[in-house]
Write a protein that holds these residues in place. Structure first.
Motif, short mmCIF file in Angstrom:
data_model
loop_
_atom_site.label_atom_id
_atom_site.label_comp_id
_atom_site.label_asym_id
_atom_site.label_seq_id
_atom_site.Cartn_x
_atom_site.Cartn_y
_atom_site.Cartn_z
N VAL A 377 0.83 -1.22 0.00
CA VAL A 377 0.00 0.00 0.00
C VAL A 377 0.86 1.27 0.00
CG1 VAL A 377 -2.04 -1.04 1.05
CG2 VAL A 377 -0.28 -0.04 2.53
N VAL A 378 2.07 1.17 0.51
CA VAL A 378 2.97 2.33 0.45
C VAL A 378 3.62 2.41 -0.92
CG1 VAL A 378 5.01 3.43 1.46
CG2 VAL A 378 3.35 2.29 2.94
N LYS A 379 4.01 1.23 -1.46
CA LYS A 379 4.58 1.22 -2.82
C LYS A 379 3.58 1.73 -3.85
CE LYS A 379 8.11 -2.40 -2.52
NZ LYS A 379 8.51 -3.76 -2.96
N VAL A 383 -0.92 4.80 0.80
CA VAL A 383 -0.48 5.51 1.99
C VAL A 383 0.76 6.32 1.58
CG1 VAL A 383 0.44 5.36 4.33
CG2 VAL A 383 -1.36 3.78 3.59
N LYS A 384 0.70 7.63 1.80
CA LYS A 384 1.77 8.50 1.31
C LYS A 384 2.53 9.12 2.49
CE LYS A 384 -1.69 10.17 -1.12
NZ LYS A 384 -2.49 9.01 -1.51
N PHE A 385 3.84 8.97 2.47
CA PHE A 385 4.69 9.60 3.47
C PHE A 385 5.07 11.01 3.02
CE2 PHE A 385 5.04 5.33 5.01
CZ PHE A 385 5.43 5.42 6.34
N VAL A 386 4.97 11.95 3.94
CA VAL A 386 5.39 13.34 3.68
C VAL A 386 6.41 13.73 4.75
CG1 VAL A 386 4.65 15.72 3.46
CG2 VAL A 386 3.08 13.89 2.78
N PRO A 387 7.68 13.93 4.35
CA PRO A 387 8.27 13.81 3.02
C PRO A 387 8.41 12.34 2.58
CG PRO A 387 9.66 15.13 4.50
CD PRO A 387 8.68 14.43 5.35
N LYS A 388 8.50 12.17 1.28
CA LYS A 388 8.54 10.83 0.70
C LYS A 388 9.77 10.03 1.13
CE LYS A 388 7.90 8.55 -3.80
NZ LYS A 388 6.67 7.84 -3.42
N ARG A 389 10.86 10.74 1.48
CA ARG A 389 12.11 10.03 1.81
C ARG A 389 11.94 9.08 3.01
NH1 ARG A 389 13.11 15.29 3.93
NH2 ARG A 389 13.70 15.30 6.16
N ASP A 482 -7.62 10.56 7.78
CA ASP A 482 -6.94 11.30 6.71
C ASP A 482 -5.43 11.41 6.89
OD1 ASP A 482 -9.13 12.71 4.84
OD2 ASP A 482 -9.91 12.47 6.86
N VAL A 483 -5.01 11.84 8.07
CA VAL A 483 -3.59 12.12 8.27
C VAL A 483 -3.16 11.57 9.62
CG1 VAL A 483 -1.80 13.91 8.41
CG2 VAL A 483 -3.80 14.28 6.97
N ILE A 509 -6.76 0.93 4.43
CA ILE A 509 -5.62 1.63 5.03
C ILE A 509 -6.12 2.42 6.25
CG2 ILE A 509 -4.29 1.78 2.90
CD1 ILE A 509 -5.35 4.67 2.58
N PRO A 510 -5.26 2.69 7.23
CA PRO A 510 -5.71 3.45 8.41
C PRO A 510 -5.75 4.96 8.18
CG PRO A 510 -3.42 2.78 8.67
CD PRO A 510 -3.87 2.18 7.39
N PHE A 511 -4.94 5.44 7.24
CA PHE A 511 -4.85 6.88 6.95
C PHE A 511 -4.22 7.04 5.58
CE2 PHE A 511 -2.13 5.56 10.56
CZ PHE A 511 -1.01 5.17 9.85
#
Length: 884
Positions: A377-379, A383-389, A482-483, A509-511
């Motif tokens: 789900v992250v790939k 689910v998006k990480f901010v920042p992506k790194r 959401d976040v 997904i949870p968020f």
């Protein structure tokens, strides 16, 4: 209509913040309820420990969440910020045990039930302190929905998850190597081990072959664990040692025979190529031991003392035993050499005690099957990480995850729902306590003594807090959330476990976003810690400056994922910003009329400065919106600061002052724009600095209601006055340039200067002529002349260029020429002396040879700088002399 005599000279946070917060509570401003007419927006608060007190990390985390919630609430979303606290098993039990120790009591003295009763009393007494402190920051949580990880419904969710995973074969009990904290006396997960690089030693030890034909030399950093060795290993393809495979060596100091085994785990290039195998005290050795069916010999007690397996070293603390064993190896001729090295040592994240790998019978979650969908789900960007790194941190953990040890040797927490039968030996696993064994119906059953890892319950937080496993209205409406706002230090602890738990039990997904912020460090960039005594109490900052100033300091200059330094200057800047806006409010209100009717204001009533500031407002509305959508909170705040301080206060207010002295449509238009622009900007500023903005809002003209429930500004296309923006920029740039010239020539503030405007463009000349008053007031201009040709401009006049023309200032307006020539002559003499002094130093061979290179370079740089200054002084003096 507000009266200026009702508005205090300054905003007093100590007097107002608690009052404003109480008004929000009385108006249910934080409440959220499923509403099909609105889009939901939900954040679940990372639950602080009930043992916690507010620190800067909490303050940053809370401010960021509150900012997002207040922004979306203003945008019209049905916003739920769900608060709660974590039972924090290890930390809480340690606190209670410590307080009992002062009474001369132990857990065992009380017994489990009495201890738990005391723990609940402690929780009721102290557990709410952290949430009260969060409220001081302005946290706009729906406090009616506050949760605790050991609430009845959350406990039901925890037990339900355990049983489901057990039934699927994803939870099992077995002997495995685990991380053991000798101070907390419990297991901790891999994620709870913090590794620190420490200076240590490699001890090279000789293990003689049993037949006396040779010795094998191996290296270890922990010679005390050799008493638990059950083999030595070499690589099966290492030609140096193949002939020894299958033979035995004698364990120094103990005299036991150990087999020499071959295993591909051994690195031929590392150390001597021979390794000692201690299955009870090393996770890799444990796996080798399982492959080769080696015995397991534990030589340490639970509190890291040598046990009966250690022979003569029994009863010694592990580090003391190490020193004695090294001494005995030396005396026995077994110690070949020692080497200094730096290596990573694991410590308990709670108490900083060095962790001991230990073989123990524990409960585990099989991670391989659960990790795969959580990785996907992250790939797939669900689910998006901010920042992506920070995805890298997540993937590194999830790709290499091992089975998760979830049992803890504690009493405070969720007790493992497993009952063992003394009759048939089987186990019953159920959510509710059984009366008898599910296999043989015997009543001789007893529950497992251990509790579950705190993170086991925290992993369910995004959905258990909304009612799961029941399909509640809140779960259906607000979930997925959401976040998640969190620090990068618990991506492995918590974020990963929430994602795989949510996918397993809700299928969702949870968020959508994981907004990662950095750490708050001290002004020198150091991590805040008790040992450095550099912690800063947010409550003390709030008491002195107010919550808004603290929030400003935490957001100002911040960028997603980056650590930041906490500086008092930022807090003071936040307070000064509030004062600036407050003074603007007082100016606006003092110029209100009792019978103002803004409905009659037309676009045609606007002057150029009105159209300019309204166009700039449109721009800032769009830019701040984009920044917040991208989680660029620091950038959004910087833009609001610049707009309010510079454009609105320092420019617009100063420009419109004369119009406010008049009457009619021009005055009303100025009043409307002053009110409208301040109203819109404090609405955008409200998520950052909620208290002061709410108080300012009370004194402006708007629809009834509180700011917290107002509407987020939208750009008005009718106010996109692009040409007026360009025109106004020309005027403002001209004023800035004139001010710079005045400063350069040190013209007194009260002295006016004459201007000559030169342009062949009649529209440009008309622009300046129409705005003569602006130049007179803001640039302290005296007479202003307009020219289409340069013939009338004095040759020595100072020149300023702008888009479409030039401004000239007669030199005699700027300086007394004779006094300036005298001053420049003295400056010429001073610079000449400085150049000679530096040249003499460089001619001194002793100085050049002995002085550090950077000092010599500094002298050369001085000569270059002074020569340029001297040339400029001579040039200016020459110009002045020619003008006489």
């Amino acid at each position: 209509m507000a009266r200026i005599d009702k508005i205090p000279a300054t905003f007093d946070p100590a007097a107002k913040e608690d009052q404003i917060y109480e008004e929000w509570l009385q108006n249910n401003a934080f409440a959220a309820t499923p509403n099909p007419r609105k889009e939901p927006y939900c954040i679940v608060m990372p639950p602080p420990n009930i043992t916690g007190v507010l620190h800067m990390g909490h303050a940053l985390d809370t401010t960021m969440q509150d900012l997002l919630i207040r922004w979306r609430r203003l945008e019209g979303y049905e916003t739920l910020w769900l608060p709660g606290t974590d039972h924090a098993a290890i930390a809480t039990e340690a606190k209670i045990v410590e307080s009992m120790r002062e009474e001369g009591l132990t857990k065992e003295d009380l017994g489990r039930e009495a201890f738990l009763a005391r723990a609940w009393d402690w929780k009721e007494k102290y557990g709410g302190a952290i949430t009260n402190q969060l409220a001081k920051l302005g946290a706009s949580c729906d406090w009616e929905r506050e949760r605790f990880t050991m609430d009845e419904n959350l406990t039901r969710a925890v037990l339900d998850v355990f049983v489901r995973l057990y039934d699927k074969g994803l939870i099992y009990r077995g002997e495995r190597i685990i991380n053991w904290c000798p101070h907390c006396l419990t297991t901790i997960s891999d994620a709870e081990v913090e590794h620190t690089d420490l200076e240590g030693e490699f001890y090279y030890i000789r293990y003689p072959l049993s037949d006396g034909t040779a010795d094998l030399i191996l290296a270890t950093t922990r010679p005390e664990t050799m008493l638990g060795d059950t083999a030595v290993a070499v690589h099966p393809e290492d030609e140096r040692f193949r002939k020894y495979i299958g033979k035995t060596v004698i364990l120094p100091l103990a005299g036991r025979e150990l087999p020499i085994i071959a295993d591909h785990y051994v690195d031929r290039e590392l150390g001597t190529g021979v390794v000692k195998i201690t299955p009870a005290h090393d996770p890799n050795d444990f796996e080798i031991g399982e492959r080769h069916n080696l015995p397991i010999i534990n030589i340490l007690t639970e509190d890291a003392y040598m046990n009966e397996q250690a022979g003569v070293y029994e009863g010694m603390q592990a580090l003391a035993a190490r020193a004695k064993i090294v001494e005995d190896l030396q005396e026995g001729g077994y110690l070949v050499k020692t080497e200094k090295l730096t290596h990573a040592v694991g410590a308990c994240y709670r108490c900083a005690t060095f962790v001991e790998p230990r073989v123990s019978l524990q409960w585990f979650v099989r991670m391989e099957e659960l990790a795969k969908p959580a990785i996907e789900v992250v790939k797939n960007n669900e689910v998006k990480f901010v920042p992506k790194r920070f995805e890298k941190t997540y993937f590194n953990w999830m790709d290499n995850t091992r089975d998760w040890c979830i049992s803890r040797q504690l009493w405070w927490g969720h007790r493992i729902p497993v009952w063992y039968c003394d009759n048939c030996g089987k186990e019953t696993v159920t959510v509710t306590a059984p009366e008898s064994c599910s296999h043989c119906e015997s009543s001789a059953i007893r529950q497992d003594e251990d509790t579950l890892d705190t993170w086991f319950s925290s992993a369910l937080w995004p959905f258990s807090t909304l009612g799961w496993p029941e399909q509640t209205e809140e779960l259906e409406y607000f979930y997925p959330t959401d976040v998640l706002v969190t620090g990068y230090d618990i991506i492995t602890f918590w974020v990963s476990r929430m994602i795989f738990s949510a996918l397993e039990f809700t299928g969702m997904i949870p968020f959508e976003y994981v907004f990662v912020h950095g750490l708050v460090r001290d002004s020198k960039g150091r991590k805040m810690s008790k040992s450095l005594n550099n912690g800063i109490d947010p409550l003390e900052i709030i008491d002195e400056y107010g919550a808004d100033a603290l929030r400003y300091a935490l957001i100002s200059g911040s960028a997603p994922g980056n650590d930041q330094r906490f500086q008092d200057e930022k807090v003071e800047a936040g307070r000064n910003f509030i004062n600036k806006i407050w003074n603007a409010l007082r100016f606006v209100v003092i110029n209100f009329d009792e019978d103002m009717d803004f409905s009659s204001v037309e676009n045609t009533d606007f002057a150029i400065e009105d159209r300019w500031i309204l166009a700039e407002l449109n721009d800032i509305i769009r830019e701040v919106g984009r920044n917040l959508e991208s989680f660029e909170t620091g950038l959004a705040l910087a833009k609001l600061y610049a707009f309010l301080w510079d454009l609105y206060c320092d420019w617009y207010i100063e420009i419109v002052k004369p119009r406010l002295q008049g009457e009619g449509s021009s005055r009303l238009a100025a009043q409307y724009v002053l009110n409208h622009v301040l109203l819109e900007t404090i609405t955008m500023l409200h998520p950052f600095m909620p208290y002061a903005t709410e108080e300012i809002y009370k004194h402006l003209v708007h629809e009834p209601g509180q700011l917290i429930r107002a509407n987020w500004p939208l750009p008005n296309d009718e106010f996109d006055f692009a040409e007026d923006k360009k025109t106004m920029q020309i005027l403002m740039d001209s004023v800035r340039s004139i001010r710079n010239v005045r400063a350069e020539y040190k013209v007194p503030q009260n002295q006016t200067i004459d201007l000559m405007i030169l342009s062949r463009n009649a529209d440009v000349l008309a622009l300046f002529e129409d705005n003569k008053q602006l130049l007179e007031r803001l640039a302290r201009a005296g007479g202003i002349a307009f020219h289409a040709e340069k013939t009338a401009i004095p040759a020595d006049a100072v020149q300023i260029q702008f888009a479409g023309g030039e401004i000239f200032i007669a030199l005699t307006d700027l300086v007394n020429i004779e006094d300036e020539i005298e001053r420049l002559t003295k400056e010429e003499m001073r610079l000449t002396k400085e150049i000679k002094r530096a040249e003499d130093k460089l001619k001194n061979e002793s100085f050049v040879k002995k002085a550090p290179a950077h000092v010599v370079d500094q002298e050369r740089e001085k000569i270059d700088k002074y020569e340029k200054m001297l040339a400029n002084v001579r040039s200016r003096r020459g110009s002045l002399q020619s003008a006489i």
